[in-house]
Scaffold this active site. Structure first.
Site, mmCIF file in Angstrom:
data_model
loop_
_atom_site.group_PDB
_atom_site.id
_atom_site.type_symbol
_atom_site.label_atom_id
_atom_site.label_comp_id
_atom_site.label_asym_id
_atom_site.label_seq_id
_atom_site.Cartn_x
_atom_site.Cartn_y
_atom_site.Cartn_z
ATOM 1 N N HIS A 287 0.822 -1.207 0.000
ATOM 2 C CA HIS A 287 0.000 0.000 0.000
ATOM 3 C C HIS A 287 0.862 1.265 0.000
ATOM 4 C CE1 HIS A 287 -4.178 1.170 0.114
ATOM 5 N NE2 HIS A 287 -3.929 2.084 1.017
ATOM 6 N N ASP B 216 14.029 6.244 9.684
ATOM 7 C CA ASP B 216 12.930 6.604 10.589
ATOM 8 C C ASP B 216 12.708 5.522 11.643
ATOM 9 O OD1 ASP B 216 10.753 8.349 11.377
ATOM 10 O OD2 ASP B 216 9.382 6.857 10.542
ATOM 11 N N GLU C 201 14.479 1.023 19.890
ATOM 12 C CA GLU C 201 13.951 2.385 19.973
ATOM 13 C C GLU C 201 13.573 2.713 21.411
ATOM 14 O OE1 GLU C 201 10.766 2.701 17.143
ATOM 15 O OE2 GLU C 201 12.079 2.404 15.415
ATOM 16 N N HIS D 59 10.827 7.617 14.269
ATOM 17 C CA HIS D 59 9.677 6.760 13.928
ATOM 18 C C HIS D 59 8.404 7.594 13.786
ATOM 19 C CE1 HIS D 59 8.238 2.316 14.321
ATOM 20 N NE2 HIS D 59 7.517 2.975 13.432
#
Length: 481
Positions: free
Chosen positions: A221, A324, A329, A359
């Protein structure tokens, strides 16, 4: 108990019309890895629920309430969008909202009594946490990925998991377009120099993106939207995916990843976190790329070998990169992106022409609003009706809504082990009653049965519940009436 309410029809109509059929990166790669994975939407999801009801002239749906359950309690973490909070509050649920994630001990304490939990990407719902969730029936991931949830443990304990695989696709695609231009023009270096009072007007190594080739790894997508945007700006687009996918516009699919790496000027990654995609781009792949090419990763942090990227940028093989996502994280905002989390953090930050973002690919007001609506409504449908369309770890099962005219009905929702003999046992329990409709499906070791039974009273409902609870195959039983 406060009775739940019908989902807002305007929001439902908007959501149904906004989510188009397409192949996501996760669907593409999972389809190749698991041939049995069903990558399409079931027929009943092709059209808005309201349109189907209108065309069939059905009465309004009946509002159901759970048997043997106190008021529904929902825990929302990580500043889930207000659209979801509003949807859940309108149902009369008890909603507890937190702007941040919780550490594991705090999470265990909070999750013990809730029936549903909504999270984003920072909260980790491990087996240890889920083992303490005595009443939990559903998890809403207000994001694309579900790797922060032990979905196998959840399924085996009757907990459905929903996510939003498409709602932030446009936001991610636009971020990548912006990064392509910024890298080509070295905007971050020039900006940093100006902030330090240095005027450096140069054109060496700065390019237009018109006429350049963009290579998209994972034509789902996001990848498909990105290809359209890139072509509109004059780029040629090639893409690699593990399954054949029809292209949009003039984009062309290549046979291998190496074919893409050797031809593309800009390479952007849009694949899920799977064993097959771990370090998908490492030293051999950097060696195969064009000298002076660019890499963008807005998919998952494990997809790129970061030390190999650092070496490739030091050597000049890679002219710029935008990241990103990262292997590890921080759980909360603040000065936490350092070597204690990732040993190469300082080396990465010291590179020239590199864009590092925390992110934020899907972090736009539009995307978060759409995600809030999609996942919020999925939670309501599962809690109120038992519908699992869109669940990532359950069979997708749905029944036509009961109507106000159908009095003295009960809806049975029975999650069970996928073993021989279950339906015989369950149908023996049902044998004394009139089954209006029944549907069952399985996914791996888990199966899910929905049935509407008519002409029952309170004693019948209790008897059904107790008998189903005593079956040896039972994982979870819910009755709605």
């Amino acid at each position: 108990m406060t009775s739940p309410k019908i989902i807002n029809s305007d929001l439902s109509q908007w959501l149904q019309n906004s989510v188009k059929l397409s192949t996501s990166p996760q669907t593409s790669f999972l389809s190749a890895a698991s041939p049995s994975h069903f990558s399409g939407s079931p027929p009943q999801s092709y059209f808005p629920l309201s349109s189907r009801r209108s065309s069939m002239k059905l009465p309004p749906p009946k509002v159901l309430k759970p048997f043997a359950t106190e008021d529904i309690k929902i825990l929302l973490l990580e500043n889930v969008n207000q659209t979801a909070v509003d949807i859940l509050n309108r149902q009369g649920y008890q909603v507890e909202f937190h702007k941040t994630s919780l550490n594991e001990d705090e999470l265990i304490e909070k999750i013990r009594d809730v029936h549903a939990i909504g999270i984003r990407s920072k909260t980790k719902l491990t087996a240890r946490v889920l083992a303490e969730a005595r009443n939990l029936v559903v998890i809403g991931c207000f994001c694309i990925g579900v790797n922060q949830v032990d979905i196998e443990y959840a399924a085996k304990h009757g907990i459905a998991v929903f996510n939003s695989p498409f709602s932030n696709s446009r936001s991610v695609a636009e971020l990548v377009i912006g990064e392509i231009i910024a890298l080509a023009r070295q905007f971050t270096d020039r900006s940093n120099e100006m902030r330090n009072g240095v005027w450096s007007k140069v054109s060496t190594g700065c390019w237009e993106i018109r006429g350049k080739t963009l290579g998209i790894v994972g034509y789902g997508h996001i990848g498909a939207q990105l290809s359209v945007l890139a072509e509109s700006m004059g780029m040629s687009v090639i893409y690699y995916d593990v399954i054949p996918i029809m292209s949009l516009g003039m984009a062309k699919q290549v046979a291998t990843l190496d074919d893409l790496l050797t031809e593309a000027d800009f390479i952007t990654l849009h694949v899920p976190a799977l064993p097959e995609t771990e370090n998908l781009i490492g030293a051999p792949q950097f060696a195969a790329m064009k000298h002076g090419s660019y890499l963008i990763n807005a998919s998952r942090g494990t997809v790129v070998d970061i030390p190999a990227l650092i070496n490739a940028m030091h050597s000049g093989k890679i002219a710029g990169a935008a990241l990103d996502v990262y292997p590890n994280e921080p759980a909360k905002n603040g000065p936490t992106f350092h070597t204690a989390l990732n040993t190469w953090a300082e080396q990465l930050r010291s590179l020239n022409n590199i864009i590092l973002t925390p992110h934020v690919g899907g972090s736009t007001e539009e995307a978060q609003s759409a995600i809030g609506i999609e996942v919020g409504q999925a939670l309501v449908r599962y809690i109120n009706e038992g519908t699992t369309i869109g669940a990532v770890n359950f069979p997708e099962v749905s029944l036509r809504s009961l109507t106000l005219e159908e009095e003295n009905h009960v809806r049975v929702l029975y999650v069970h082990s996928n073993v021989p003999g279950v339906l015989r046992t369950v149908n023996e329990i049902f044998a004394e009653h009139n089954i209006d409709k029944q549907y069952s499906d399985s996914r791996g070791d888990i199966a899910y049965l929905m049935a509407d039974i008519s002409q029952v009273d309170a004693a019948d409902i209790r008897d059904l519940y107790e008998k189903l609870e005593r079956t040896p195959f039972r994982i979870m039983t819910r009755l709605l009436y």
